[in-house]
Every structure is written in structure tokens, then in C-alpha cells.
Design an enzyme around this catalytic site. Sequence first.
Site, PDB file in Angstrom:
ATOM      1  N   ASP A   1     -35.581  36.344 -16.196  1.00  0.00           N
ATOM      2  CA  ASP A   1     -35.131  36.649 -17.312  1.00  0.00           C
ATOM      3  C   ASP A   1     -35.700  35.810 -18.493  1.00  0.00           C
ATOM      4  OD1 ASP A   1     -33.928  37.848 -19.655  1.00  0.00           O
ATOM      5  OD2 ASP A   1     -31.848  37.110 -19.060  1.00  0.00           O
ATOM      6  N   LEU A   2     -36.985  35.842 -18.714  1.00  0.00           N
ATOM      7  CA  LEU A   2     -38.026  34.971 -19.330  1.00  0.00           C
ATOM      8  C   LEU A   2     -38.098  35.279 -20.691  1.00  0.00           C
ATOM      9  CD1 LEU A   2     -40.364  33.508 -16.690  1.00  0.00           C
ATOM     10  CD2 LEU A   2     -38.478  32.466 -17.943  1.00  0.00           C
TER      11      LEU A   2
END
Length: 294
Positions: A118-119
Site C-alpha cells: 500500500d505504497l
Amino acid sequence: MLSLPRAVSTFTSAMERQVDLRIEGDNLRTFRYSFGCSDDDDDDDSGPMITFPRPEPGWISERVLVEDHKGEDAIPISRLLDDDDSAEGLEVRSRRLARPLLGTFLKMVFVDNFVHGDLQPGNVLMRAAVAPVVEGGNLKQQRQRAATDYTIIFLDAGIVVSLEPNDRRNLRDLFKAVVLNDGYTAGSLMVERARYERCTSVPGGKHAFASGVGEIVSEFHDRRKQGLTLGAVRVGALLGQVLDLCRRHGVEIDPAMSSVVVSMLVLEGLGRSLDPNLNLMKAAIPFLLGRGKV
């Protein structure tokens, strides 16, 4: 092509792991170990550094996770894009941050096989370490000269992706293929390694798939004339085209690969905004060889 049962299993596992904060605590500890974070890393201002929040022992349960506070001066890295400082100061900071940011992702993928899933920019913070300056200039100019060391902080490690060995080799081969302009071989190996594929049951199917990968890779390789920089190439788009080719020819891939591609698209776009002249393949080669360092 995605296996529906595997895709459902992967999605179910990701959702179940998201709601158990003990798993996020374990992920944070793994990331901190992989990147050499110590308990006193907040006091270390020696150059660009990657860190993750520290889970507080005794304060972790299925529904509660207490982490150390990374400081009021830690800001979303995307705020750099709206910074009103001088263009020169902004360029220096952006270039200093782009390389370790890209290196972090490459290490996660090619060295650790433990990828933050979840960058998005809100989960990436930066903090500048400002040393005292006594010579002339106003305070803002002094801070610009002094703020040369940065810490990059990654938050929200609830989603982590690890690739199956064959898919990890395929991804590594695709990166190598861009350098060597040999996408045909990479495509052939993808078919041979696939857990399931139907293109060999069609006359000329394997050749068609491998040729398709070769054409995609050649298009990217030809951009070497411009330099394989973040501004000239779109590796996330390359991987997206290969995934679409897998779908059309019936070559199964690990569902986790799509998560890696999405993370790469997001981080690649952020890196491009920070430093479009950063040479992607030059940065990637040490990690492809297993010797890269952030």
C-alpha cells in the site's frame, strides 16, 4: 491470466490479515529488521535513511497496535511537489529522496521478497535533519543549506506481498530483458514456468506469446537512446502490458503480481515527479544481482 481460486484465496488472506493488527506489527518488525532499523534510529541523522514505525511491546493485540511517534516534523513526501521554496532547493531535496525511495522498492521486490502493498504517497513520510548553521543568510536560507539529510518513513504495513518463486524469477527476467533486449526468451520462460497455461495447446501459441513479450520489451529497450530514466520509461506500464498478454494467451500468473505492479505504478510515478532523470535500470541492476543497497 489469473487463477480465480488463487485470486480469491489471495484476496481473502489479505483482508483477513488486514483486520488482525498483530500481523501488521509482525510486518513492521520484519521491515525494520530488513532495513537495519534500531530502537534509537530517530536519533541517527547520518544520511538518507529508511525506517518504519516501531511497534511498542506489550501494546499489540488483534484489535490494537501502538507504534512510536515519528515526530511532528515528518510530512507526506508528496508535499514536496507543492513546496514553495526555491526551485534549486526543491530540486536538490527531490533528487536526494528519489534514489533511496526507488532503491527501497527494488530491495523489497528483488532482495527480500517482502513488498509493502500500500505504497500510496500518504503512507510515505519524509523528515529533514537540520544541523545548526551560524554563517550569514536568513533563517530560511540557513535551513535550506543545512537540511541535507533525510529520513523516509513508510507507514501502514498491513498489506504485504510475497511472490511465488517462479513469478519472482519471471519479474527478474523481464527487468534483465529490458537491458539485454531479449524479451522473447523471457516470454518463453514464463510459459515453461507457468503452473497452468493453454497457449502451447494452440499451434504457434507459445511463439506468439513470446514474440508479444519481445515486442513490448523492444519498445522499452529502444528508449535507451533517451536514457532509461523515470522520465523516459514506464516500467509499471510494461508490466501491465505483460499481464494483459498473459490474460489473452492463457498464461497463469501469481495474483500477488498484480499487487506488485500497482505498487510499482504508484511509486514509479512519485519517483518520476521527484527526479525524472533518475536512471531506472542503473538503479535496478545491483538489486537484480542481489547486491543492491539503499
